[in-house]
Design a protein around this motif. Structure first.
Motif, PDB file in Angstrom:
ATOM      1  N   ILE D 147      45.309  37.577  46.176  1.00  0.00           N
ATOM      2  CA  ILE D 147      43.874  37.619  46.489  1.00  0.00           C
ATOM      3  C   ILE D 147      43.101  38.179  45.296  1.00  0.00           C
ATOM      4  O   ILE D 147      42.076  37.634  44.877  1.00  0.00           O
ATOM      5  CB  ILE D 147      43.650  38.494  47.748  1.00  0.00           C
ATOM      6  CG1 ILE D 147      44.161  37.746  48.995  1.00  0.00           C
ATOM      7  CG2 ILE D 147      42.196  38.901  47.897  1.00  0.00           C
ATOM      8  CD1 ILE D 147      44.291  38.634  50.235  1.00  0.00           C
ATOM      9  N   ALA D 148      43.619  39.258  44.728  1.00  0.00           N
ATOM     10  CA  ALA D 148      42.954  39.862  43.580  1.00  0.00           C
ATOM     11  C   ALA D 148      42.976  38.927  42.371  1.00  0.00           C
ATOM     12  O   ALA D 148      41.977  38.783  41.655  1.00  0.00           O
ATOM     13  CB  ALA D 148      43.627  41.194  43.232  1.00  0.00           C
ATOM     14  N   ALA D 149      44.108  38.282  42.152  1.00  0.00           N
ATOM     15  CA  ALA D 149      44.226  37.390  41.002  1.00  0.00           C
ATOM     16  C   ALA D 149      43.259  36.222  41.125  1.00  0.00           C
ATOM     17  O   ALA D 149      42.636  35.803  40.133  1.00  0.00           O
ATOM     18  CB  ALA D 149      45.665  36.891  40.887  1.00  0.00           C
ATOM     19  N   GLU D 150      43.119  35.678  42.317  1.00  0.00           N
ATOM     20  CA  GLU D 150      42.178  34.583  42.497  1.00  0.00           C
ATOM     21  C   GLU D 150      40.751  35.060  42.245  1.00  0.00           C
ATOM     22  O   GLU D 150      39.932  34.335  41.684  1.00  0.00           O
ATOM     23  CB  GLU D 150      42.304  33.995  43.917  1.00  0.00           C
ATOM     24  CG  GLU D 150      43.635  33.315  44.206  1.00  0.00           C
ATOM     25  CD  GLU D 150      43.815  31.998  43.440  1.00  0.00           C
ATOM     26  OE1 GLU D 150      42.837  31.513  42.844  1.00  0.00           O
ATOM     27  OE2 GLU D 150      44.932  31.475  43.439  1.00  0.00           O
ATOM     28  N   SER D 151      40.443  36.280  42.667  1.00  0.00           N
ATOM     29  CA  SER D 151      39.075  36.760  42.451  1.00  0.00           C
ATOM     30  C   SER D 151      38.825  36.988  40.953  1.00  0.00           C
ATOM     31  O   SER D 151      37.737  36.707  40.450  1.00  0.00           O
ATOM     32  CB  SER D 151      38.801  38.014  43.273  1.00  0.00           C
ATOM     33  OG  SER D 151      39.426  39.139  42.735  1.00  0.00           O
ATOM     34  N   ARG D 152      39.832  37.451  40.226  1.00  0.00           N
ATOM     35  CA  ARG D 152      39.653  37.603  38.772  1.00  0.00           C
ATOM     36  C   ARG D 152      39.468  36.244  38.097  1.00  0.00           C
ATOM     37  O   ARG D 152      38.629  36.081  37.217  1.00  0.00           O
ATOM     38  CB  ARG D 152      40.850  38.326  38.160  1.00  0.00           C
ATOM     39  CG  ARG D 152      40.986  39.785  38.582  1.00  0.00           C
ATOM     40  CD  ARG D 152      41.947  40.563  37.702  1.00  0.00           C
ATOM     41  NE  ARG D 152      43.290  40.024  37.692  1.00  0.00           N
ATOM     42  CZ  ARG D 152      44.261  40.335  38.564  1.00  0.00           C
ATOM     43  NH1 ARG D 152      44.027  41.208  39.531  1.00  0.00           N
ATOM     44  NH2 ARG D 152      45.458  39.805  38.465  1.00  0.00           N
ATOM     45  N   ALA D 153      40.286  35.285  38.504  1.00  0.00           N
ATOM     46  CA  ALA D 153      40.170  33.962  37.895  1.00  0.00           C
ATOM     47  C   ALA D 153      38.800  33.361  38.158  1.00  0.00           C
ATOM     48  O   ALA D 153      38.200  32.712  37.286  1.00  0.00           O
ATOM     49  CB  ALA D 153      41.278  33.050  38.436  1.00  0.00           C
ATOM     50  N   LYS D 154      38.293  33.592  39.372  1.00  0.00           N
ATOM     51  CA  LYS D 154      36.963  33.070  39.724  1.00  0.00           C
ATOM     52  C   LYS D 154      35.907  33.634  38.766  1.00  0.00           C
ATOM     53  O   LYS D 154      35.047  32.905  38.267  1.00  0.00           O
ATOM     54  CB  LYS D 154      36.653  33.459  41.179  1.00  0.00           C
ATOM     55  CG  LYS D 154      35.484  32.698  41.791  1.00  0.00           C
ATOM     56  CD  LYS D 154      34.151  33.396  41.562  1.00  0.00           C
ATOM     57  CE  LYS D 154      32.987  32.622  42.137  1.00  0.00           C
ATOM     58  NZ  LYS D 154      31.694  33.262  41.817  1.00  0.00           N
ATOM     59  N   ILE D 155      35.977  34.948  38.513  1.00  0.00           N
ATOM     60  CA  ILE D 155      34.989  35.594  37.653  1.00  0.00           C
ATOM     61  C   ILE D 155      35.058  35.079  36.218  1.00  0.00           C
ATOM     62  O   ILE D 155      34.048  34.863  35.552  1.00  0.00           O
ATOM     63  CB  ILE D 155      35.229  37.127  37.664  1.00  0.00           C
ATOM     64  CG1 ILE D 155      34.718  37.724  38.958  1.00  0.00           C
ATOM     65  CG2 ILE D 155      34.581  37.819  36.472  1.00  0.00           C
ATOM     66  CD1 ILE D 155      33.227  37.819  39.079  1.00  0.00           C
ATOM     67  N   VAL D 156      36.261  34.905  35.705  1.00  0.00           N
ATOM     68  CA  VAL D 156      36.389  34.447  34.317  1.00  0.00           C
ATOM     69  C   VAL D 156      35.842  33.030  34.185  1.00  0.00           C
ATOM     70  O   VAL D 156      35.155  32.702  33.209  1.00  0.00           O
ATOM     71  CB  VAL D 156      37.843  34.577  33.835  1.00  0.00           C
ATOM     72  CG1 VAL D 156      37.990  34.012  32.425  1.00  0.00           C
ATOM     73  CG2 VAL D 156      38.269  36.047  33.843  1.00  0.00           C
ATOM     74  N   TYR D 157      36.116  32.173  35.178  1.00  0.00           N
ATOM     75  CA  TYR D 157      35.500  30.844  35.130  1.00  0.00           C
ATOM     76  C   TYR D 157      33.985  30.953  35.160  1.00  0.00           C
ATOM     77  O   TYR D 157      33.280  30.237  34.447  1.00  0.00           O
ATOM     78  CB  TYR D 157      35.991  29.968  36.297  1.00  0.00           C
ATOM     79  CG  TYR D 157      37.296  29.276  36.004  1.00  0.00           C
ATOM     80  CD1 TYR D 157      37.434  28.449  34.890  1.00  0.00           C
ATOM     81  CD2 TYR D 157      38.400  29.439  36.823  1.00  0.00           C
ATOM     82  CE1 TYR D 157      38.631  27.813  34.597  1.00  0.00           C
ATOM     83  CE2 TYR D 157      39.603  28.796  36.546  1.00  0.00           C
ATOM     84  CZ  TYR D 157      39.708  27.991  35.429  1.00  0.00           C
ATOM     85  OH  TYR D 157      40.891  27.365  35.138  1.00  0.00           O
ATOM     86  N   GLU D 158      33.462  31.829  35.995  1.00  0.00           N
ATOM     87  CA  GLU D 158      32.009  32.006  36.087  1.00  0.00           C
ATOM     88  C   GLU D 158      31.437  32.389  34.721  1.00  0.00           C
ATOM     89  O   GLU D 158      30.388  31.874  34.300  1.00  0.00           O
ATOM     90  CB  GLU D 158      31.722  33.087  37.137  1.00  0.00           C
ATOM     91  CG  GLU D 158      30.266  33.366  37.349  1.00  0.00           C
ATOM     92  CD  GLU D 158      30.007  34.262  38.580  1.00  0.00           C
ATOM     93  OE1 GLU D 158      30.847  34.302  39.504  1.00  0.00           O
ATOM     94  OE2 GLU D 158      28.947  34.917  38.585  1.00  0.00           O
ATOM     95  N   ARG D 159      32.110  33.283  34.026  1.00  0.00           N
ATOM     96  CA  ARG D 159      31.616  33.687  32.695  1.00  0.00           C
ATOM     97  C   ARG D 159      31.677  32.537  31.695  1.00  0.00           C
ATOM     98  O   ARG D 159      30.775  32.373  30.876  1.00  0.00           O
ATOM     99  CB  ARG D 159      32.439  34.880  32.197  1.00  0.00           C
ATOM    100  CG  ARG D 159      32.157  36.157  32.999  1.00  0.00           C
ATOM    101  CD  ARG D 159      33.082  37.296  32.643  1.00  0.00           C
ATOM    102  NE  ARG D 159      32.787  38.463  33.473  1.00  0.00           N
ATOM    103  CZ  ARG D 159      33.625  39.470  33.691  1.00  0.00           C
ATOM    104  NH1 ARG D 159      34.837  39.463  33.121  1.00  0.00           N
ATOM    105  NH2 ARG D 159      33.277  40.483  34.442  1.00  0.00           N
TER     106      ARG D 159
END
Lengths: 301, 301, 301, 301, 301, 301
Positions: D147-159
């Motif tokens: 869950i945490a890894a997916e949320s980090r990946a989401k943020i990096v894509y957003e950036r």
């Protein structure tokens, strides 16, 4: 046990955000001579130290280095405050944001991956590794390592000071740089407060090799100085003398039992190279212009 | 330019193969204080050194360390000669070979991956990294790093000597250990042959922080010694004095322009935490026995 | 600023030295879920946090994790006290010392390289790396990372408890394990105290892809559950539908200018493979028994 | 078993080559939150999972992440197509090529070392490491890590989306970002489909430590919120209470046998520091301006 | 795009659990020549390849290597099934569990940290790194790297087969080993299907240096063979000829402008070593028995 | 034993300092295909080699590569001579120095951390690691690895030549590049001078799998060539045939004893997921706009 107060050991006043400068400052946050390396070097030594005086010294300085980690990390956080907001809010033109992050250093990675927070990397973005921590559990070498580490940290702060004209950052860096000087002095005192600290450790050296200087690099530029010349030194200029330095034949050997020898012989035979062959090779098959043999030579071979 | 003679600098005589002992010896082949680290530390310094005396010294010792790398690597190769043959030839019972490689150290990896050759890893199988090389391009810190590195290498050899009863290996290790002592002496001479070598580098420290000792770790076990006590030191026992050490308020600040401030305000608002809430959390949903809230408490909330 | 008291947060009582067990305990000192990783994860987040509540929380827990690092490091130091003394003093039979260090774990490296001090490595001797720290500067993902990290740390403590029958060590490990549970609860509260914390960050997802479940692994063992089935999900079993998921042709393309195109064409032509050839290869030249073509076949080709 | 179709899961349309942007995109190819890390996290969990539903879920998403690795790698390959051709063909002015590769990011390394192919590094050129993969073999923590890894990946894509104005790249990144949201939802469902998932693992915590909140960071900025205040929490503001938290004296101890004790005493004596000395140190010998003691003071000592 | 079927490419039948053997098998899961390295080597090459035939080949084999990663990972999971259950459930005597995990390899770390799941480490517990992937974006060297990588993978499988007597594991390893042989043959064909593949790349070598063999290691053991002797080679036995190989003086030089020269002169002067001094050093101050100078010598100096 | 002469193997003439170019050149000093990697690859092989001809060859080339390391390191030192002086002396305007170090590459790190000396990093600042050294102790794969490594080094030199217009640097790089070609030729000869060098190692492959080609990547772009087509190959287009390739059922299995089975059953039951549930999750609690379920939906559930 550690306790913390949210005030810093030194006030951080940054004139304006600059993510590139932030990434350079990381050298002392997550770089090899940075404050985490310092804190962990002394902390790991302190935990295992038997001498109460040195244990106290190591924990004092380890704790202070953590406070320095906080100071340099706060500088980085201030320098990144603008880019952190813009990359999170997406409120700037893409091209403008892109340009602001490709001005040098590792600012792009600091923004994209770390979101503008202080990252435990050096100025090139290389993650901190405990390979930087050279604690060995012997005070006569650990204290020398600490002296050296403080001198390296001092130099890196000096270089960062030479790189920025932000007066508030310069002030904080000068404070941190000077504390490394003070720490070095403490470690020097602690080293020399051990009566027999040289050679390090316990075993004496072999006398005939302890004063030998091997002039292994020769030719123009060969020099003499107190490090290789004078009554303290047996200088070896004729390298045949140390080929080998003992009275053996300079070859390695091991006594093998029959089973090992049989396997080794089989291995050697199976993988033997034939020095008298001249085999056609993959490179020969493929050689284009510039190779030793031409294709026609190969084809006609 | 380097040249090589196939004779070793010290004759290596190994009594019998022992792959576990071989893996321990790797500490000085591919470990942080091993011979490659030493050679590369001095070599990288030597290439950039301006002072002709130090340049010669650094290249002399760098070259000798490469010869030591060859000696310790040859010890490893001899100790592994049996296992190398058997794992290659497959001529031993699987179970017997398996047992011989699970006796400790990193012998299993040395055989399976490196085939019994000397590998540039430490005794745990960790690959050598240039993070071990702390050359900084300033002689007043590099020479201190070299002194420290030689003292660490001396200690590690001492420990290896304490671990093996193979007389031939002990002889070679004692030679190598003693050479580190000699090298340390040379680097000491070279450091003190620089007139102003302390503080390292060029920038002076800030006087008021150069003699301050911060007693950051307190409680039972607090000690005094020449490293923190006496006329040379301004000892700070009341930590409020350095909270902060300057006359500021100990908080970090940065001047932001309007655009940055707007984005930051937006970010802060968007991610604001509500301190007066008591939200139901994922852990609350899931809490089994042992958690703070029971399921029925959550369900009834 | 950090302060320290030499008393531990939890009393450490070790029944007897055991360097192998010490090396296993390192998992929580210098391993990926160990206390340094925890402290640095929260510390780096805290320095850059804008929200005052979360900043305080992060610094509270970061500070406590440093105290836990001290507890686990003290366990390691106690377990290593015997081997540290013997390898330093060289007062034990070599063979006996050798045996004591080849009983498993990374005890050999801990003694030879680190001298029995607590080393920032995991239980296999791998140095700690900041690659373990996943702080990203966004609270909606950092808090999830913290929750996950606490749960991992809890599990590793649980496994260590299952491995030792030393009651004093078990007590300390249970304290440390339970504190991770408490920290997880705090981070859960902090996550849910942010009103809109899902999806993390700011940008909304593309609606048509947010509820799609791609059943990419098929065959026997295909299952349904709340994670891929029900009204919330658009389940894709026929993978042709997402080959590609958009309305394009699923190929990558880039618009090149003439100069780029010319260079690319030249490159493609120069390195073109000839699919209609059947070239003799290096392997053909060399093929021994077991290869597809025999030597005679090659020679007669 | 894996199968592959050469069509991508999402069509990649790049407007023009840009090697600097390519190097930024690598964050999601070979960075810590990139697609390889995702695929390997779920794949390693899936292989060892006993629960058939979770096993299927993990293999479904692992497989899809490999397809995402292909999409982001294809974006990189398209952005690098020009520089790959020119650095291979050597058909551009050296100075022009040099300039094109020193515009930021790690574009220089991507061209020189990797030849313009997608490299498994992050945006700073740091090679991918399995240290990023935090699979622990327990579903109650692995699912939280996911869950945490997916949320980090989401943020990096957003950036990354916030950084580029290439519409085709933005489309593909938005697809990839949204898929992370969907995956997070699946992992949330799978976590809560385990009845007792908190605390993670099996062992309950020690009740008196499970609700304790240690206010370890004090001073201005101390805050209260649901994470440390309220009936669920036993808040400790007076840190003396947890110094130590148990009823012991907060010191570490180990029971040593006579042999260990003798060696330890010998070691302590041999390396004892003399707190009443004031030894002349190396730094004293060398002190230039700025050090605590002047040379004349040392000479006259 | 990737797809997956839960059946393996080769059936895995393990006779009984063995966590130590499991940790040895990891060499081909997360080791440098393991299946992830193979898959990523070919996958990264395939994405950037222009030649359609090679692109297809690279993606075919990359995909198959992922299936092999699954096979070897499944072997590891089966071998760890017992220890995974016991360390999770805590249902075994601590001492018994401890013993089962200290029998060698990196089994302790695999259980404690990775919970018995297949971890992306080598057999010593070193995490996989993309530093193992040597894709360079040029087919004439990438295909040679692939040939070499397949040959290394073949050897490591061969060694693992020699180490285990579990027939089911042997079968699966022999399948995997043989597939590496087949892949090597494919890459050989693809290399030689490029007409001009030697020298690799495009630039021709400098003719006078392309056939020179420098006999840099001399002394007993000097040999001749087709690699250094014969009409293809210009063998240099007198090393003076290549000191330097060109017609210069073998020294490095750079043209500095006045500003650079002034700074350099200042630096050189500031850090000058005095070769005629014989300074007292830190080691002199501290020298115990075994050092070159005795304390009385220093005191009387 | 190694010896050294201070003259270089090739004269280095640099036109003017350029720290950015210096950082690019590091690729061949401390990068994966650089000269240290080459020297250490051959040196470690040479120490363990049984065949006298190959041993001599490996030590000859290892020694020459060290001389090349010196040449490329000297180029770096010359290019950095200006920045080294200015950052040490602090005699330049801060802003000017800052600008000179943020022009690209890893020049900032090279100056701040390494002081302008040649650092054992690649062009992105990543420290050299022995993970680059792929020596495996078997000549039939080591020689192939050496051939591949020489071809990679050749390409990287070619790319550096394409990037600089400094004639003196170009000359030296062309010398170094050509020597790699010569070395590759030597290693080719040595490989083919072993009679049975394919398949590498000793164990033959399993005949039915040695000629099988698995067309694992299908769809548009599927190609045929000598690497997968023709009488040498058994091409598998219908992947069902290799699902699995043997006659089993493609599932992994292990025989567990009763104790293991009991623990595993307990573990599976304890962590069972309930596929028929539809639990409320943390994401459900928190879902903002863009998530699948709205808050009101959750509240009303």
């Amino acid at each position: 046990m550690f306790m913390h107060n949210k005030r810093l050991q030194y006030t951080v006043r940054v004139a304006e955000p600059n993510p590139v400068l932030a990434s350079l400052m990381l050298e002392q946050f997550g770089g090899p001579d940075g404050e985490l390396a310092a804190a962990m070097r002394y902390f790991t030594q302190g935990l295992a130290e038997e001498d109460p005086g040195r244990k106290d010294l190591l924990l004092d300085i380890a704790t202070e280095e953590l406070s320095h980690l906080e100071v340099i990390g706060s500088i980085v956080a201030m320098l990144n405050k603008g880019v952190k907001a813009h990359i999170s809010e997406g409120d700037m033109e893409e091209a403008e944001l892109y340009l602001s992050l490709t001005q040098g250093g590792s600012s792009h990675t600091q923004a994209i991956l770390y979101g503008g927070g202080p990252a435990l990397t050096n100025s090139a973005g290389v993650p901190w590794t405990a390979a930087y921590v050279d604690s060995r559990g012997d005070p006569s070498c650990d204290l020398r390592s600490n002296i050296a580490a403080e001198s390296r940290a001092k130099i890196v702060y000096e270089r960062l000071i030479n790189l920025t004209d932000d007066a508030g950052i310069q002030d904080a860096l000068k404070f941190l740089m000077t504390r490394e000087v003070a720490h070095q002095k403490s470690f020097e005192k602690a080293l020399y407060a051990i009566e027999d600290n040289f050679p390090p450790g316990k075993l004496p050296g072999v006398p005939e090799y302890a004063s030998m200087y091997v002039n292994a690099s020769q030719g123009e530029g060969d020099m003499r100085g107190p490090w290789n010349d004078g009554p303290e030194w047996d200088r070896v200029d004729d390298l045949q003398q140390v080929l080998p330095a003992d009275d053996g034949d300079g070859t390695p050997s091991v006594a093998l039992d029959a089973e090992d020898m049989a396997a080794l012989t089989q291995l050697a035979e199976r993988t033997r190279s034939d020095p008298s062959s001249n085999p056609t090779t993959g490179a020969d098959l493929a050689a284009g212009p510039g190779a030793g043999r031409t294709k026609s030579e190969i084809e006609n071979a």
